[in-house]
Write an enzyme that holds these catalytic residues in place. Structure first.
Site, mmCIF file in Angstrom:
data_model
loop_
_atom_site.group_PDB
_atom_site.id
_atom_site.type_symbol
_atom_site.label_atom_id
_atom_site.label_comp_id
_atom_site.label_asym_id
_atom_site.label_seq_id
_atom_site.Cartn_x
_atom_site.Cartn_y
_atom_site.Cartn_z
ATOM 1 C CG ASN A 235 5.929 0.544 3.052
ATOM 2 O OD1 ASN A 235 6.458 -0.607 2.545
ATOM 3 N ND2 ASN A 235 5.670 1.360 2.141
ATOM 4 C CD GLU B 69 -0.859 -9.331 0.843
ATOM 5 O OE1 GLU B 69 -1.865 -8.547 1.066
ATOM 6 O OE2 GLU B 69 0.314 -8.891 0.960
ATOM 7 C CD GLU C 200 -2.311 -2.151 2.041
ATOM 8 O OE1 GLU C 200 -1.199 -2.795 2.448
ATOM 9 O OE2 GLU C 200 -2.798 -2.645 0.923
ATOM 10 N N GLY D 273 -1.420 -1.819 -5.509
ATOM 11 C CA GLY D 273 -2.702 -0.777 -5.195
ATOM 12 C C GLY D 273 -2.327 -0.240 -3.900
ATOM 13 C CB ALA D 274 -2.122 0.238 -0.759
ATOM 14 C CG MET D 275 4.328 -1.848 0.431
ATOM 15 S SD MET D 275 4.015 -3.502 0.315
ATOM 16 C CE MET D 275 4.815 -3.881 1.605
#
EC number: 3.4.11.-
Length: 966
Positions: free
Chosen positions: A355, A410, A388, A351-353
Site C-alpha cells: 500500500n 511482482e 515492498e 506476507g506483506a502488501m
C-alpha cells in the site's frame, strides 16, 4: 500513485451525523446479507435493494448479457476523486454480536461515453436508502444540467456491483458525484476492511485494518475497483479515543466529535496521489511506533506496543532508509511521498502488501529481535522490505493496466528485492540466493504441462479466482528470473536507463508490458547494444509461452540444441512460438576462461568452440543468469562430475548448485538415469558452501517424498548420514553449537548440518538436540539455544520425544512474545512422530483461537510433509473441505499451497484415485485460487507413479552400494 491522506471540504462535524444515521437500522440487515453471501450459487442473480429483496426493475434474463453480468467494468465512466469516511467499531454490537463499520462515500466521476447505467463495485456492503428511496444519490459536479434521476437501484452479488439505472443518459465529458451511506461487517476474514485480534497483558485487543489487493476495496466502500481506474482519495477515519488512525497519506489533524452520543476522534488525511483502489489502506489501532527522518521523508514502524517496547522494530527502521535511497538512485526517481509507514499485523494473509505510504506486513516479516530472531528472520525482513519498497515506484507510481500482467509487477519487485537487500547488507552476498530461492523453485512448477505463461490474454483473467491464481510462483519467481536474465544480457546500466525512462514517462498512469519493452529498446539503441532482435522479440518468447528450454550441448560435435523441458511428456501443448526461445548462453571451459555471450537462435545450431577433446569440459549458463536447464553428452557430464570430486572449486559456486539441480531434474524427466543425478552428490562430503548443499537437499527432498515409505528409506538415510557427517564435524570443530559462523550463508549451512545429521540418525547430533531442549524444559524462562539453531533443535527434539516435549512446545508457542519464535515452534510441533498429537494439532486449525487463520494452511501442509502425518493431513483436508474452502479458498493468496502441500508425496494409484474423486466430489463448490494447483497435483501424481515404477530398484541398489563402500 501516492499515499498521502485526506482532507474534508466541509466541517468535520457533518461526518458524525451522516455516519450515525441509519447505522442501527442496517445492522440486522447486514447479517441477512452475510447469510445470503455464504449460500450464494453461480446462478445469475438480479440486483437487490440491499436487504435481500429482489428489484424487478432490473431484470436478469437467463442466459443474460446485461452489463451487470460482466465482471469487467464498462468504459463509460472514469473516477476522478473519492471522499470516503469510515467508522470501524472495535467492540461488537450488543444485539447482533457483529463487529461493524459504517461509512459514507462521494465519488466524482467523468462520463466519457453516454450511458443510462452506473455500475460501481460493491461486495458485502449494506446500503441505507437515501431520501430519494434508492441506494445512492446522483448530482452534477462543476456546473451543467441537473443529473438524470435514478430509476432503480440494486446489488448484484455474483459480479459484485451496485447498479443504478437512470431516467436519461449521462452527458459525455460532464462530471457527476455519486453519494452513498453504507454498513459493512468488520469480519475476521483477512480481506477488505477486516479486524485482527491479539492479546496484550491478557486483554483482547482489536485492530481494524485492510487488505484490498486484488479485488477487495469494494468490501470497504463502493468503488471502481480495477487497477486502471485510478483516482485521488480523500480519507477520513472515525475512531475511539486511545486509538490512532492511519491511512496512505499523512494525518492532517484529529478532532474530538460526538457521534450517536459517543465521544470519538475524527482523523483526516492528505489527499493521495492518483492511485489504484487496491493500494488503499486504513488502520485503527493502539499500536506503538518508532520513527526517523531521511532527507525530509518521515519513516515510521508501527507494531503492538510490547513489540515496539522490546525494540523489535529497530532493524526494520535501520534498513528502510538505505533501501529507499537505493531505489531512488536505481530508478533515478525521487520517492514521491512525504512518509513511509510500515506496520506489523498479528493477522495478515499476505506476507506483506505494498500500500502506497502504508506498507503492511505479517509480524514475522517486519519484526526482528537481535537476541531471539534468527539469521533467516533478518534476511527475510530485509528482502521483504526491499520487495515492498520497490513497488512504491514499479506498481504504485506506474501500474499495470490489468491483472493478466501481474507478473511484471511482482516479478520485478522480487528481482530487485535482492538488489535492495544487498545494498542494506552488502556482506551477505544475497544476490546469489535468487538462484535457490526463486529460479530453482519455479523450475519445478514451470516444468509441468499445467503451467501457464507469464502473461495471459486480458480477457482470460476476469473472475476473482482467476485473478487470485495469477499471484503464484510463476508470476513472482519466474518473473524475477527472466527480468534478471534481461538485465544481464542488456547490462544493468542499460536496463536501469530504460526502466527510468519508463517510470518517468508513465508516472501516475497505467501501462501494458510492451510499454516497458519499448523503453528498454530505446535504451538499447542509445547504447549500441547488439541483440538478435528487439527486446520485445526476445521477451515475448519467455513471456507469452509457458515453460522453459533445456539446452543440450554435445561436446563431441559442437552441436547445441534446445527443447521444451517437461517432467512428463505432454504432446500437443499450444505455443505461439512452437516452444523455441532466443537463448543467451554464457559458458566456460576447463581452463576457467569465460566465453562471450552466445545466442542459440534456433532449435539446433553448431558452435565449434564448444567441441572439446581430452580432459577438457564445457560448462554452460554461468551463474545461471539464463532461465533454462543444461544437458550435456555423457562424456562431458562425467568430466564435470569428476571435476567436482577432484577439485570442486574449479567450478563456480552457483554452477555447482546448478549441476546438481539440473542433473536431478533431467533424471526426473527420464533424460538421464537417476543414478547419474545421485553421482553429483558424492562430492558433497568435501563441500562446505551453503548454496550447493541446499540445492542437493532440495532435490533429495523429492527422493524422501517418494521413498520414505518404502524399503529404500534405510539405505538412503545411511548414505545421507555419511555425506553430512563431515559437515557436521566441521561446524562442531569451528563454531560448536552455542556459537554461529561469521558468514551469512555459513550460518545457514550450520543449520543444514545440524538438521540433516539429526534427521538421518547421527547419534551425536540427536543427543545434542535432546539435551539442549531438555535444558530449556528444565528452565523454561531461560532458552540458551542459539536463535539460528532453534528450529532444527526444536524439530529434532520433538521428533525424538513424546507428549511431554510436544506439550512444552505448545505452551511455549501460546505465550511466545516474538512472532518469529512462535512461527518456529509452530513448525517444530509438526515434527512429532506421534499420530495422536498430529491429529490434535490438525483439529486446532479449525479453531482460530488456537491457530490463527493466517497460519492454519501452513500447519496442515507442514504436517503433510511429515511422513507420519501425510495420510492424516490429506484425510483432514477431505473431511473438512467445506470449512477450509469457505475460510481460506475464495481469493486467498496462498491457498494453492495447501493443495500442493498435502498432495506432494502422492505416488500410488490409490492416491491418484483419491485425488480424482476429491476433484469430482467438490467440483460444484469449486477450488477457488487452488484450481490450477489441483490440476498440477493430478499431473504431478501421475509423474510420481511413473518415476517410482522406473527408478525405485536402481536407486535402492545405488544407495546400498554406496553404504557398502563407505
Amino acid at each position: 500513485m501516492g499515499a498521502k491522506g485526506f482532507f474534508i471540504s466541509k466541517a468535520v462535524g457533518v461526518v458524525g451525523i451522516v455516519l450515525g444515521a441509519g447505522a442501527v437500522a442496517t445492522i440486522i440487515a447486514l447479517s441477512v446479507v452475510y447469510s445470503q453471501e455464504k449460500a450464494k450459487t453461480d446462478a445469475p442473480v438480479a440486483p437487490t435493494d440491499g436487504t435481500g429483496t429482489t428489484l424487478p426493475t432490473v431484470p436478469t434474463p437467463a442466459p443474460s448479457n446485461e452489463p451487470w453480468d460482466k465482471y469487467r467494468l464498462p468504459e463509460s465512466l472514469v473516477p476522478e476523486t473519492y471522499t470516503v469516511t469510515l467508522h470501524p467499531r472495535l467492540i461488537p454490537d450488543p444485539i447482533t454480536k457483529l463487529y461493524i463499520f459504517t461509512g459514507t462515500s462521494h465519488v466524482v466521476f467523468k462520463c466519457v461515453k453516454e450511458t443510462q447505467l452506473i455500475l460501481i463495485h460493491s461486495n458485502k456492503l449494506n446500503y441505507t436508502k437515501a431520501l430519494n428511496g434508492f441506494l445512492a444519490t446522483l448530482t452534477t459536479e462543476g456546473g451543467g444540467a441537473p443529473a438524470p434521476a435514478i430509476k432503480s437501484s440494486g446489488l448484484v452479488e455474483k459480479t459484485q456491483y451496485l447498479v443504478l439505472q437512470l431516467s436519461d443518459s449521462l452527458v459525455k465529458d460532464q462530471k457527476y458525484k455519486l453519494s452513498t451511506t453504507f454498513t459493512g461487517e468488520l469480519a475476521d476474514d483477512l480481506g477488505g476492511f477486516y479486524r485482527s485480534e491479539y492479546l496484550e497483558n491478557g486483554v483482547k485487543k482489536i485492530v481494524a485494518t485492510t487488505q484490498m489487493q486484488p479485488t477487495d476495496a469494494r468490501k470497504a466502500f463502493p468503488c471502481f475497483d480495477e487497477p486502471a481506474m485510478k483516482a485521488i482519495f480523500h480519507i477520513t477515519l472515525v475512531h475511539a479515543h486511545g486509538t490512532r488512525a492511519l491511512s496512505n497519506g499523512m494525518e492532517t489533524g484529529t478532532t474530538d466529535q460526538t457521534i450517536d452520543g459517543m465521544s470519538v476522534q475524527v482523523t483526516t488525511f492528505e489527499p493521495t496521489k492518483k492511485m489504484s483502489t487496491y493500494l488503499l489502506a486504513f488502520i485503527v489501532s493502539d499500536f506503538g511506533f518508532i520513527q526517523t527522518t531521511l532527507e525530509g521523508v518521515l519513516i515510521r514502524i508501527f507494531a503492538r506496543k510490547a513489540a515496539i517496547d522490546a525494540n523489535q522494530g529497530e532493524y526494520a527502521l535501520s534498513v528502510t532508509g538505505p533501501i529507499l535511497k537505493f531505489f531512488e538512485n536505481y530508478y533515478n526517481a525521487t520517492y514521491p511521498l512525504p512518509k513511509s509507514d510500515q506496520i506489523a499485523l498479528p493477522d495478515f494473509y499476505f506476507g506483506a502488501m505494498e500500500n502506497w505510504g502504508l506498507v503492511m506486513y505479517r509480524e514475522t516479516n517486519l519484526l526482528y529481535d537481535p537476541l531471539t530472531s534468527s539469521n533467516r528472520n533478518r534476511e527475510t525482513t530485509a528482502t521483504i522490505i526491499a520487495h515492498e519498497l520497490a513497488h512504491m515506484w514499479f506498481g504504485n507510481l506506474v501500474t499495470l493496466k490489468w491483472w493478466n500482467e501481474v507478473w511484471l509487477n511482482e516479478g520485478f519487485a522480487s528481482y530487485v528485492s535482492y538488489l535492495g537487500a544487498d545494498k542494506a547488507e552488502p556482506s551477505w552476498r544475497v544476490k546469489d540466493l535468487i538462484v535457490l530461492d526463486d529460479i530453482h523453485r519455479v523450475f519445478a512448477v514451470d516444468a509441468l504441462a499445467s503451467s501457464h505463461p507469464l502473461s495471459s490474454p486480458e480477457d482470460s483473467i476476469v473472475l476473482p479466482h482467476q485473478i487470485g491464481e495469477q499471484f503464484d510462483a510463476i508470476s513472482y519467481s519466474k518473473g524475477a528470473a527472466v527480468l534478471r536474465m534481461l538485465s544481464d544480457l542488456l547490462s544493468e546500466k542499460v536496463f536501469v536507463q530504460g526502466l527510468s525512462s519508463y517510470l518517468n514517462h508513465f508516472a501516475h498512469g497505467n501501462t501494458v508490458g510492451t510499454d516497458l519493452w519499448e523503453h528498454l529498446q530505446k535504451a538499447v539503441k542509445l547504447n549500441g547494444v547488439v541483440l538478435p532482435g528487439t527486446v520485445q522479440d526476445i521477451m515475448n518468447r519467455w513471456v507469452l509461452q509457458m515453460g522453459f528450454p533445456v539446452v543440450t550441448v554435445d561436446t563431441t560435435t559442437g552441436i547445441v540444441s534446445q527443447e521444451h523441458f517437461l517432467l512428463s511428456p505432454a504432446p500437443n501443448l499450444p505455443s505461439p512460438y512452437n516452444y523455441e526461445w532466443l537463448i543467451p548462453i554464457r559458458w566456460m571451459k576447463l581452463s576457467g576462461l569465460q566465453k562471450d555471450l552466445w545466442w542459440l537462435m534456433n532449435s539446433t545450431e553448431v558452435n565449434m568452440d564448444m567441441k572439446t577433446a581430452g580432459d577438457e569440459w564445457v560448462l554452460a549458463n554461468i551463474d545461471v543468469t539464463g532461465y533454462y536447464r543444461v544437458h550435456y553428452d555423457r562424456g562431458n557430464w562425467e568430466k564435470l562430475i569428476g571435476q567436482l570430486k577432484a577439485d570442486h572449486q574449479a567450478i563456480p559456486l552457483i554452477n555447482r548448485a546448478q549441476l546438481v539441480d539440473d542433473a536431478f531434474n533431467l533424471a526426473r524427466a527420464a533424460i538421464v538415469p537417476s543414478t547419474h543425478a545421485l553421482q553429483t552428490t558424492v562430492y558433497l562430503s568435501a563441500e562446505r558452501e551453503y548454496i550447493p548443499w541446499q540445492s542437493a537437499l532440495d532435490n533429495m527432498q523429492y527422493y524422501y517424498l517418494m521413498l520414505d515409505r518404502t524399503d529404500v528409506y534405510g539405505p538412503m538415510q545411511d548414505y545421507m548420514r555419511s555425506l553430512v557427517t563431515p559437515l557436521y564435524l566441521h561446524f562442531n570443530a569451528t563454531s560448536g553449537w552455542t556459537n554461529v559462523p561469521e558468514g551469512h550463508t555459513d550460518k545457514y549451512n550450520q543449520v543444514n548440518a545440524l538438521s540433516l545429521a539429526c534427521s538421518t540418525g547421527l547419534k551425536e547430533c540427536q543427543n545434542l538436540t535432546t539435551s539442549l531442549f531438555r535444558q530449556w524444559m528444565d528452565n523454561a524462562t531461560h532458552n540458551t539455544i542459539h536463535p539460528n539453531l532453534r528450529l532444527a533443535v526444536y524439530c529434532s527434539a520433538v521428533a525424538a520425544g513424546g507428549a511431554a516435549e510436544w506439550e512444552f512446545g505448545w505452551e511455549q508457542f501460546k505465550y511466545a512474545t516474538l512472532a518469529s519464535d512462535a512461527s518456529r515452534l509452530l513448525s517444530a510441533l509438526t515434527c512429532t512422530m506421534n499420530k495422536t498429537l498430529l491429529e490434535r494439532f490438525l483439529s486446532y486449525t479449525l479453531q482460530p483461537a488456537m491457530i490463527r487463520k493466517q497460519d492454519a494452511t501452513t500447519v496442515i501442509t507442514s504436517i503433510a510433509s511429515n511422513r507420519e502425518g501425510q495420510d492424516l493431513a490429506w484425510g483432514f483436508v477431505r473431511d473438512n473441505w467445506n470449512y477450509i474452502y469457505t475460510q481460506y479458498g475464495v481469493g486467498s493468496f496462498n491457498f494453492a499451497a495447501l493443495i500442493s502441500g498435502v498432495t506432494t508425496r502422492f505416488s500410488t494409484a490409490e492416491e491418484l484415485q483419491q485425488l480424482v474423486e476429491f476433484k469430482q466430489k467438490h467440483s460444484a463448490t469449486g477450488f477457488g485460487s487452488a484450481e490450477l494447483a489441483l490440476n498440477q497435483a493430478l499431473e504431478r501424481t501421475q509423474a510420481n507413479i511413473l518415476w517410482l515404477q522406473q527408478n525405485k530398484q536402481d536407486v535402492l541398489q545405488w544407495f546400498t552400494n554406496q553404504t557398502l563402500t563407505h
